[in-house]
Design an enzyme around this catalytic site. Structure first.
Site, PDB file in Angstrom:
ATOM      1  N   LEU A 143       0.858  -1.178   0.000  1.00 58.38           N
ATOM      2  CA  LEU A 143       0.000   0.000   0.000  1.00 58.38           C
ATOM      3  C   LEU A 143       0.902   1.239   0.000  1.00 58.38           C
ATOM      4  O   LEU A 143       1.144   1.848   1.042  1.00 58.38           O
ATOM      5  CB  LEU A 143      -0.914  -0.047   1.234  1.00 58.38           C
ATOM      6  CG  LEU A 143      -2.237   0.705   1.172  1.00 58.38           C
ATOM      7  CD1 LEU A 143      -3.077   0.398   2.403  1.00 58.38           C
ATOM      8  CD2 LEU A 143      -2.099   2.189   0.978  1.00 58.38           C
ATOM      9  N   ALA A 144       1.441   1.565  -1.137  1.00 55.86           N
ATOM     10  CA  ALA A 144       2.381   2.680  -1.235  1.00 55.86           C
ATOM     11  C   ALA A 144       2.471   3.077  -2.709  1.00 55.86           C
ATOM     12  O   ALA A 144       2.996   2.328  -3.521  1.00 55.86           O
ATOM     13  CB  ALA A 144       3.752   2.261  -0.709  1.00 55.86           C
ATOM     14  N   GLU A 145       1.939   4.253  -3.030  1.00 56.60           N
ATOM     15  CA  GLU A 145       1.792   4.611  -4.449  1.00 56.60           C
ATOM     16  C   GLU A 145       3.124   4.930  -5.120  1.00 56.60           C
ATOM     17  O   GLU A 145       3.310   4.638  -6.305  1.00 56.60           O
ATOM     18  CB  GLU A 145       0.811   5.787  -4.594  1.00 56.60           C
ATOM     19  CG  GLU A 145      -0.653   5.416  -4.351  1.00 56.60           C
ATOM     20  CD  GLU A 145      -1.007   5.190  -2.873  1.00 56.60           C
ATOM     21  OE1 GLU A 145      -0.189   5.541  -1.995  1.00 56.60           O
ATOM     22  OE2 GLU A 145      -2.111   4.658  -2.603  1.00 56.60           O
ATOM     23  N   GLN A 181      -5.357   3.104  -6.940  1.00 57.12           N
ATOM     24  CA  GLN A 181      -6.729   2.714  -6.588  1.00 57.12           C
ATOM     25  C   GLN A 181      -7.748   3.826  -6.814  1.00 57.12           C
ATOM     26  O   GLN A 181      -8.841   3.581  -7.303  1.00 57.12           O
ATOM     27  CB  GLN A 181      -6.756   2.220  -5.145  1.00 57.12           C
ATOM     28  CG  GLN A 181      -7.961   1.424  -4.805  1.00 57.12           C
ATOM     29  CD  GLN A 181      -7.740   0.601  -3.535  1.00 57.12           C
ATOM     30  OE1 GLN A 181      -7.724   1.168  -2.439  1.00 57.12           O
ATOM     31  NE2 GLN A 181      -7.559  -0.689  -3.680  1.00 57.12           N
ATOM     32  N   ILE A 207      -3.134   9.502  -5.838  1.00 56.99           N
ATOM     33  CA  ILE A 207      -2.014   9.418  -6.776  1.00 56.99           C
ATOM     34  C   ILE A 207      -0.843  10.279  -6.294  1.00 56.99           C
ATOM     35  O   ILE A 207       0.294  10.116  -6.729  1.00 56.99           O
ATOM     36  CB  ILE A 207      -2.458   9.844  -8.202  1.00 56.99           C
ATOM     37  CG1 ILE A 207      -1.480   9.288  -9.245  1.00 56.99           C
ATOM     38  CG2 ILE A 207      -2.634  11.338  -8.328  1.00 56.99           C
ATOM     39  CD1 ILE A 207      -1.973   9.377 -10.673  1.00 56.99           C
ATOM     40  N   PRO A 230       1.163  10.579  -3.639  1.00 60.37           N
ATOM     41  CA  PRO A 230       2.480  10.056  -3.212  1.00 60.37           C
ATOM     42  C   PRO A 230       3.339   9.594  -4.397  1.00 60.37           C
ATOM     43  O   PRO A 230       4.559   9.511  -4.284  1.00 60.37           O
ATOM     44  CB  PRO A 230       2.116   8.859  -2.310  1.00 60.37           C
ATOM     45  CG  PRO A 230       0.728   9.124  -1.862  1.00 60.37           C
ATOM     46  CD  PRO A 230       0.062   9.864  -2.990  1.00 60.37           C
ATOM     47  N   HIS A 249     -12.689  10.772  -2.713  1.00 58.12           N
ATOM     48  CA  HIS A 249     -13.020   9.759  -3.723  1.00 58.12           C
ATOM     49  C   HIS A 249     -13.705  10.399  -4.916  1.00 58.12           C
ATOM     50  O   HIS A 249     -14.446   9.737  -5.622  1.00 58.12           O
ATOM     51  CB  HIS A 249     -13.908   8.651  -3.118  1.00 58.12           C
ATOM     52  CG  HIS A 249     -13.239   7.886  -2.024  1.00 58.12           C
ATOM     53  ND1 HIS A 249     -13.197   8.332  -0.741  1.00 58.12           N
ATOM     54  CD2 HIS A 249     -12.531   6.733  -2.050  1.00 58.12           C
ATOM     55  CE1 HIS A 249     -12.517   7.474   0.009  1.00 58.12           C
ATOM     56  NE2 HIS A 249     -12.090   6.497  -0.765  1.00 58.12           N
TER      57      HIS A 249
END
Ligand SMILES: Cc1ncc(C[n+]2csc(CCOP(=O)(O)OP(=O)(O)O)c2C)c(N)n1
Ligand SMILES: [Mg+2]
Length: 734
Positions: free
Chosen positions: A462-464, A486, A491, A493, A534
């Site tokens: 879990l790390a963009e 996701q 986006i 990071p 979102h």
């Protein structure tokens, strides 16, 4: 786990010379001393204003030369940082090439005068283009190692194939290759360092992390960046690593450390961490003066650890070379550096006309007719998205046809890997016997892992930045990563990697390297409850990045055909998928077959009209069509709706042709109006089509705020069909 702690920071006698003969020690000295002389010569040139920047390897030479000697240029892979002159010299970069960088010559092989000196690149030696961004390169190294492992297990994937990017991306790999990733101790504070350690450790990748610890990050001492002042202590619990902490001013101890590290990696046991304590013999760069922040005593103490001086003394004291012989050698090195510098100063400078070269691939033009392959809707085409073979004639959603395209392309191209958060069916494969599988939070990747296996389709951490940084590493090896972020809202990071690495690596390396990855991103609002995190848009932030293709389809068929082009082309692509359109009745289409592609930069007139041109894309396309329908029915206004489909490149010809016909134009998008994508289009229309206009260029967009949760607020913030209708009626009456 192993540990080889050989030295702390205090000056100590140099380590044993076991395993090294006199000739090898002299060669190490030659490389170290030559590196220092190139630095010193560059400093003179900078003072004379013949070059424009200088940063040196002084004090780091022993560690760097040792790393190079333990590895194999052109076989192993190298991700240096900006201080790695001695490393690159020992790998085979010539002094002349280094001075070509310093003067910014046209034939500077690293960048053709585009990058600062000491920003390395050599395809032949496998030295990957260096950026100035600290720590980004570590994630590229991880992706590079993953690609090497995959390719050596699937050599058939390496076959060149005409008709897509594979024709231009030749692969070269070895089952026991090692990847060297270099970084200063200060930069280990970056998240990307920890993200790279995470994946290298978890996947037992053959990456050697080389920490060049000179105790300072410009003026910031190590204890500020590193809790407790020693990075080795902090990383000691990462599984699968070989750890070594050495006196990096001692080339012999350093070489032993790198040899052990390389052996660990080549044996497939996992990554290695070589932490070398070095000194920064000069200030950070020519632009810095360390007397402003370091005490005299501290500087003098460091000077005692100068690795070049220490090895010199040792060669004499051990009787390996006499002082006159050393002086003779040094004169020859002075001469070599001076001659290389003189030659470089005479080298031709880059032509201004060369500036646009290598922003995009010169090999494959995604706007070309070769990507205009026909739909086979009426033929006997079958798709097998989600594993279920379905007749081609039934209308399918955008989500279905994106999923179908991914299935088709993965079947066709073994270089494709797909990863991202939650995109696998199930990471614990055994569960797949009894569960349906996740396949993405929007189910766009459903069934891919089940069909293609966990080596090609897997959940990321879990790390963009990790997702995109590794994609750069995969892609520069010639593979095709298709990654998912996701939600567009997360986006950010990865922005550093997208802006400074993915999109830029081709230009900065003057075409030597490229990262044609695909980043798929669900974007946008109109979700009723999507709220602030979102619902975001922001495409213009990415169309502002040279080197990045940006695509935003509004229909199922366009999504299918444009995704195929994105995958087959040779440029990095940001593929924006509007969440609200994934399962809309609007734009559903039959499966068009596995060869259907749409070129970039070709807009679609989704409704013809003569009174007003409405330029739009994404979720505003169905809303614009609704408004245009009412405008005609209620007010007799005939609107030509242009769906841009790709935002970079965009189809200026279609816009211009329509505006010349209608003389009135509105640019409409979901994103905020100020500094939005429409501003550029509107400005260009005003500039180039002024004489064709009968009314001002109008824009429609969201309010200049974020998107709220409460539906009443969301409706007011985002542009609605009524807003478009009002604007059409007003503009017709202008
Ligand atoms: C992401 C990023 N932030 C800031 C900088 C500016 N900068 C360049 S070098 C540097 C210090 C790096 O120190 P360290 O990692 O210890 O390497 P050293 O220069 O000491 O060898 C900084 C802050 C940068 N290049 N990249
Ligand atoms: Mg440092």
């Amino acid at each position: 786990m192993e540990a080889a702690i050989t030295s702390a920071r205090a000056p100590q006698p140099l380590g044993v010379t076991e395993g090294l003969d006199a000739r090898q020690l002299v060669e190490i000295y030659r490389l170290m001393a030559l590196s220092r002389r190139i630095d010193d010569r560059e400093i003179v040139l900078k003072r004379q204003q013949k070059t424009f920047f200088q940063i040196s390897a002084a004090g780091h030479e022993a560690l760097q030369v040792a790393a190079a000697l333990a590895l194999k240029p052109g076989y192993d892979w190298f991700f240096p940082y900006y201080r790695d002159r001695a490393l690159c010299l020992a790998l085979g970069v010539s002094p002349y090439d280094m001075f070509l960088q310093a003067v910014g010559a046209a034939n500077d092989p690293a960048s053709g005068g585009r990058q600062m000196p000491t920003h390395w690149s050599s395809r032949e030696l496998h030295i990957v283009s260096t950026s100035s961004s600290t720590a980004t390169q570590l994630l590229h190294a991880v992706g590079c190692a993953e690609a090497g492992r995959y390719l050596s297990r699937h050599p058939e994937a390496a076959e060149p194939v005409a008709g897509d990017y594979r024709n231009f991306r030749h692969l070269d790999f070895h089952g026991d290759e090692v990847v060297l990733a270099c970084i200063g101790e200060g930069s280990t504070s970056q998240g990307e360092f920890w993200e790279a350690m995470n994946t290298a450790s978890n996947q037992k990748l053959p990456v050697i992390f080389m920490i060049e610890d000179n105790g300072y990050a410009i003026s910031v001492p190590v204890e500020i960046n590193t809790p407790g002042g020693n990075i080795s202590r902090l990383v000691a619990n990462f599984p699968n690593f070989h750890f070594a902490e050495v006196d990096g001013t001692d080339p012999v101890a350093s070489l032993a450390a790198f040899q052990a590290a390389a052996a660990h990696c080549r044996a497939g046991l996992g990554p290695a961490f070589v932490h070398g304590h070095v000194v920064r013999h000069y200030s950070h760069s020519f632009s810095d003066d360390d007397k402003n922040y370091r005490s005299a005593a501290e500087r003098e103490n460091d000077a005692l650890r100068d690795p070049v001086a220490r090895l010199r003394e040792r060669l004499i004291s051990e009787g390996i070379l006499t002082e006159p012989r050393i002086i003779e050698l040094e004169k020859a090195l002075d001469n070599e550096a001076a001659k290389a510098a003189e030659r470089a100063l005479e080298a031709p400078l880059p032509e201004v006309s060369s500036i646009p070269q290598h922003v995009y691939s010169p090999h494959l033009d995604p706007t070309s007719a070769s990507f205009a392959t026909e739909s086979v809707q009426n033929a006997e085409a079958l798709s097998s998205a989600n594993g279920a073979r379905t007749s081609s004639s039934a209308p399918r959603t955008m989500a279905d046809l994106i999923n179908a395209c991914l299935h088709d392309e993965m079947r066709r191209d073994q270089r494709i890997v797909v990863y991202g958060e939650d995109i696998a069916d199930a990471s614990r494969e055994q569960a797949l016997d009894e569960v349906k599988g996740k396949g993405g939070v929007f189910k766009l990747t459903a069934g891919l892992q089940t069909e293609f296996g966990s080596e090609r389709v897997f959940n990321s951490v879990l790390a963009e930045a990790n997702i995109v940084g590794r994609a750069v590493g995969y892609a520069l090896r010639g593979m095709k990563p298709i990654v998912e972020i996701q939600f567009f809202d997360y986006i950010w990071p990865a922005m550093h990697q997208i802006h400074n690495e993915l999109s830029l690596i081709r230009w900065r390396s003057n075409g030597d390297w490229a990262a044609p990855a695909v980043i798929r991103v669900p974007i946008g609002g109109y979700l009723t409850g999507g709220a602030v995190y979102h619902s975001q848009s922001g495409e213009s932030i990415f169309t502002h990045i040279p080197g990045l293709r940006v695509v935003m389809p509004s229909s199922a068929l366009d999504a299918n055909g444009l995704l195929r082009t994105a995958i087959r082309c040779d440029d990095p692509v940001l593929f924006l998928e509007h969440k609200r359109l994934y399962r809309e009745p609007y734009g559903r289409a039959a499966y068009p077959g596995p060869e259907f592609a749409i070129p970039f930069g070709k807009a679609k007139i989704v409704r013809p009209g003569t009174h007003i041109t409405l330029v739009t894309y994404g979720a505003l396309v169905p809303r614009a069509l609704q408004a245009a329908h009412h405008a005609e029915r209620l007010h007799g206004v005939q609107t030509e709706v242009v769906d841009l489909r790709t935002l970079n490149p965009y189809d200026w010809e279609t816009i211009a042709e329509s505006v010349r016909k209608t003389s009135r134009v509105i640019v409409a998008h979901e994103d905020m109006i100020s500094w939005g994508y429409g501003a550029e289009i509107a400005a260009r229309i005003a500039d180039e089509l002024f004489d064709d206009l009968d009314a001002p260029v109008r824009r429609i967009g969201a309010m200049d705020t974020f998107v709220a949760y409460q539906p009443i607020l969301e409706d007011a913030i985002l542009p609605q069909p009524q807003d478009i209708l009002d604007a059409l009626v007003a503009l017709k009456a202008y």
